[in-house]
Enzyme design. Structure first.
Site, PDB file in Angstrom:
ATOM      1  CB  THR A  41      -6.681   4.732  15.928  1.00 29.36           C
ATOM      2  OG1 THR A  41      -7.668   4.042  15.149  1.00 29.36           O
ATOM      3  CG2 THR A  41      -6.495   3.987  17.239  1.00 29.36           C
TER       4      THR A  41
ATOM      5  CG  ASP B 152     -15.121   0.529  10.804  1.00 30.17           C
ATOM      6  OD1 ASP B 152     -14.414   1.309  11.453  1.00 30.17           O
ATOM      7  OD2 ASP B 152     -14.644  -0.273   9.977  1.00 30.17           O
TER       8      ASP B 152
ATOM      9  CB  CYS C 129     -11.342 -16.968  12.396  1.00 25.54           C
ATOM     10  SG  CYS C 129     -11.144 -17.930  13.910  1.00 25.54           S
TER      11      CYS C 129
ATOM     12  NE  ARG D 297      -2.797   2.511   4.392  1.00 24.74           N
ATOM     13  CZ  ARG D 297      -3.187   2.148   5.606  1.00 24.74           C
ATOM     14  NH1 ARG D 297      -2.747   2.793   6.658  1.00 24.74           N
ATOM     15  NH2 ARG D 297      -4.016   1.143   5.768  1.00 24.74           N
TER      16      ARG D 297
ATOM     17  CD  GLU E  15      -2.933  -1.132   2.340  1.00 24.75           C
ATOM     18  OE1 GLU E  15      -2.858  -0.201   3.180  1.00 24.75           O
ATOM     19  OE2 GLU E  15      -3.813  -2.009   2.377  1.00 24.75           O
TER      20      GLU E  15
ATOM     21  CG  ASN F   1     -13.268   2.429  14.007  1.00 19.62           C
ATOM     22  OD1 ASN F   1     -12.306   2.511  13.260  1.00 19.62           O
ATOM     23  ND2 ASN F   1     -13.354   1.495  14.934  1.00 19.62           N
TER      24      ASN F   1
END
Length: 723
Positions: free
Chosen positions: A261, A331, A638, A137, A85, A281
């Site tokens: 964050t 979110d 998971c 990034r 990214e 979020n």
């Protein structure tokens, strides 16, 4: 910038503009270099090319008329087969790029000759702290140093010429699930970095560190700690925020960090001396746990979640904020790319800030004051009637599952209408180019939900409700409704001028150029150039892998290059149905840096076949109750990495095909004991009992048998059709 004076810097920029445009020797990067980066056409010295993050280059050697002659000049294979990214930096004819697992590589920007590499040796168990792949990034530059944020929360300064470590600073509490995936920025010798981990219960912040030695200079928290009413020394902005939280999520028995964050977007206006950050979020997502019973205007807004916040880079002083999604519960982060520009609105030039956050609305704000100017939906959405005159969304009650307590299909879903992939702004066209997509999700409140700061995905919803049925035809039909788009958005008219629709979502970041071009990679393993005015495709290259990273452009010896880091991965790639990413089938991860120029004659090696283990599970003998329990635990612990319904991606192991399914002890050794910790699969013993882990195995075995049966039936139908 207070220490330099913007007027002086602007004068220097105007006087030396033409000379800087042709100069390819970046030298040491200082405040003047970064403020005047727009005049340095040859290099790419900061994340978005300039502090304004427009990702526009005036270079025009490659243009509408000759882009068809663009060819591969060189490529470099990466040693990390995970999501890629990063935005490369280019200085002095050298290209610097980060890869997955926070590694750094340096190349000759014209020839691709490797110069040096650096591996911070991130521990494998850090992978389970990252919601969205072990990505990175990019870098920041100051002086003759480069700065890297590592996945495990370190800030590292490297010598630009050799890659040698100059200093290293731990920026997070590694006992919590903090990560760093974003690129640092540097303002007047201060290195700025945030972090991620909201889903795992951390408290967000951004901090500034001295570029010379890594000393922390200030820290700005984005959500309150929970005791501000008792702490006279608490900053006023946090006291104000605390009044918008009412639950015990910030402390007490159910206490987790609150989220918020600052894991990606930043931009800076030197004239106003304002740093703009995008805030993420809540933790948990479901506001019912953050502010129980909140059901009114202003009550339960939970500042500064999902907000754009302006602060002073010298001190970390709060100046203003704008909240895109008050009471965020889906979110809907505001960590998406922020772009600064001066544009004419209603007959006068405005200094604006523009963002297309996850919630589906495109925002234009006055960047000096935070005043709301306009907003309009850039994709279909169903959670709000619109935005009122004060800039507050008019929310639909039926979408507020935290209030109704009932499941709802909400558009956009948690991946948003636009995720982290950078936009670009073309000043000549007056357009913002958005890598958008459409995907709804069922949100269902989970009864008796409890936070888990060890390994839990703390969202406060029953994610199992979002599992698609096993029938392959139904899954294809559902995924067929997920669309990816390149939108050319007019921020003044608040409408799309043109769009290009892709077979699937999760397409790459963008670059706009003075040659009238827009470059973008996509999930169909194609890297393309479009006409910036009308969206017509003018050139494309088969990249052999999905591209999510944004391209850059630069010159060496007067010759223009375009570079992009290719490699399928990230949140959608690891959490979606790996076999149904688009109508062309699974997308492989073949991580490479691709560099192009006019008239080159490079070529990639032949495309390798996608290797998959056979779908050969043991018989499913567990009870329906055990399978249901295993499915619930699988969804929480998971699915974020191995995909809903256990249909794995091509980036991480497809658990339906795992040899450990036939051996209970082997499965426990991996999930409970952590024998594959160094590979990124850490122990889940702190969150799940052996019985619960075995129930997960039973669920995966059940799903594998379902899919094997469907494959057998499909093969039989094809055989009958041939006969």
């Amino acid at each position: 910038m207070r220490n330099w004076g913007y007027a002086v810097l602007a004068t220097i920029a105007l006087a030396g503009c033409s000379e800087m445009a042709a100069q390819e020797n970046a030298g040491d990067i200082d405040a003047i270099s970064l403020v005047n980066a727009d005049a340095d056409w040859a290099n790419w010295i900061t994340h978005g090319r300039t502090y304004s993050e427009q990702r526009f280059s005036p270079l025009e050697q490659i243009n509408r008329d000759n882009v068809g002659e663009l060819s591969l000049a060189w490529f470099a294979d990466m040693d990390t087969a995970r999501g890629q990214e990063a935005t490369p930096l280019v200085m002095d004819g050298k290209l610097y790029v980060t890869t997955a697992w926070s590694k750094v590589k340096a190349y000759d920007a014209a020839t691709g000759e490797p110069l040096w590499e650096y591996d911070p040796q991130v521990p494998g168990e850090t992978a389970v702290k990252a919601c969205c792949d072990v990505v990175n990034r990019g870098l920041a530059a100051w002086g003759d140093s480069l700065f890297l944020g590592t996945l495990d929360g370190r800030l590292v300064a490297l010598d630009r010429d050799t890659g040698a470590v100059e200093w290293e600073k731990l920026t997070v509490d590694q006992g919590q699930s903090y990560t760093i995936t974003g690129a640092p920025r540097v303002i007047d010798g201060k290195v700025l970095i945030g972090n991620g981990g909201a889903e795992f219960g951390v408290r967000g912040y951004i901090a500034a560190y001295d570029a010379a030695d890594g000393e922390e200079l200030w820290r700005f928290y984005t959500v309150p700690e929970g005791n501000e009413d008792e702490d006279e020394a608490a900053p006023e902005y946090l006291k104000a925020a605390a009044e918008t939280w009412s639950g015990d999520v910030l402390g007490g028995e159910n206490g987790i960090g609150g989220g918020g964050t600052v894991w990606d977007s930043m931009a800076y206006d030197p004239e106003l001396d304002l740093l703009y950050i995008g805030v993420g979020n809540g933790s948990p997502w479901n506001r019912a746990y953050r502010s129980p019973g909140a059901d009114g205007r202003g009550e339960g807004d939970n500042l500064y979640l999902s907000s754009i916040v302006a602060i002073r880079p010298d001190t970390g002083e709060y100046v203003w904020h704008y909240q895109t999604t008050p009471g965020e519960t889906w979110d809907y982060t505001a960590t998406q790319h922020i772009v600064l520009a001066d544009i004419a609105i209603d007959g006068r030039e405005r200094k604006v800030l523009m963002q297309a956050p996850k919630n589906g609305f495109f925002y234009v704000l006055d960047r000096a004051s935070g005043e709301f100017i306009s907003a309009k939906a850039y994709i279909p959405q169903n959670w709000a009637e619109g935005i009122d005159a004060q800039g507050r969304p008019i929310q639909k009650r039926e979408a507020r599952i935290d209030i109704t307590g009932k499941p709802a299909m909400v558009m956009p879903g948690p991946l948003g209408g636009h995720n982290w992939h950078p936009m670009a702004f073309h000043p000549d066209e007056g357009l913002v180019y958005i890598p958008a997509f459409e995907a709804a999700t069922i949100y269902a409140p989970e009864a008796n939900w409890k936070p888990d700061r060890a390994r839990g995905f703390n969202v406060g919803f029953d994610l199992g409700a979002g599992d698609l049925p096993p029938d392959l035809g139904i899954r294809r039909e559902v995924y067929g409704t997920v669309k990816g788009k390149l939108l050319a958005w007019d921020p003044v008219r608040q409408e799309a001028r043109w769009e290009v629709e892709f077979p699937g979502p999760w397409n790459g970041g963008l670059l706009a150029t003075g040659g009238g071009l827009v470059f973008q990679g996509n999930s169909s393993s194609e890297f393309s150039a479009y006409d910036a005015a009308d969206g017509s495709k003018l050139w494309s290259f088969p990249a052999q892998t999905g591209i999510v990273a944004p391209p850059i452009t630069y010159t060496v010896a007067g010759e223009q290059y375009v570079a992009v880091l290719a490699g399928w991965g990230g949140a959608y790639a690891i959490s979606a149905d790996g076999g149904l990413v688009n109508d062309q089938g699974p997308v492989q991860n073949i991580s490479r840096l691709l560099v192009f120029k006019l008239g080159a004659d490079g070529a990639l090696p032949p495309m390798p076949e996608l290797a998959q283990l056979p779908l050969d599970p043991p018989p499913s003998r567990a009870s329906a109750a055990t399978i249901a329990e295993g499915g619930k635990h699988y969804a929480r612990y998971c699915a974020v990495c191995h995909a809903p319904a256990a249909v794995g991606s091509t980036v991480l192991p497809d658990l339906r095909r795992s040899g450990t399914l036939s051996n209970k002890d082997a499965f426990l050794a991996v999930v409970h004991d952590g024998v594959l910790t160094q590979n990124g699969m850490a122990s889940f013993a702190a969150s799940l009992s052996k019985e619960e882990i075995d129930a997960i195995r039973a669920y995966i075995v059940f799903r594998a048998n379902q899919d094997r049966q469907m494959e057998a039936e499909a093969t039989e139908r094809r055989t009958v059709a041939v006969r």
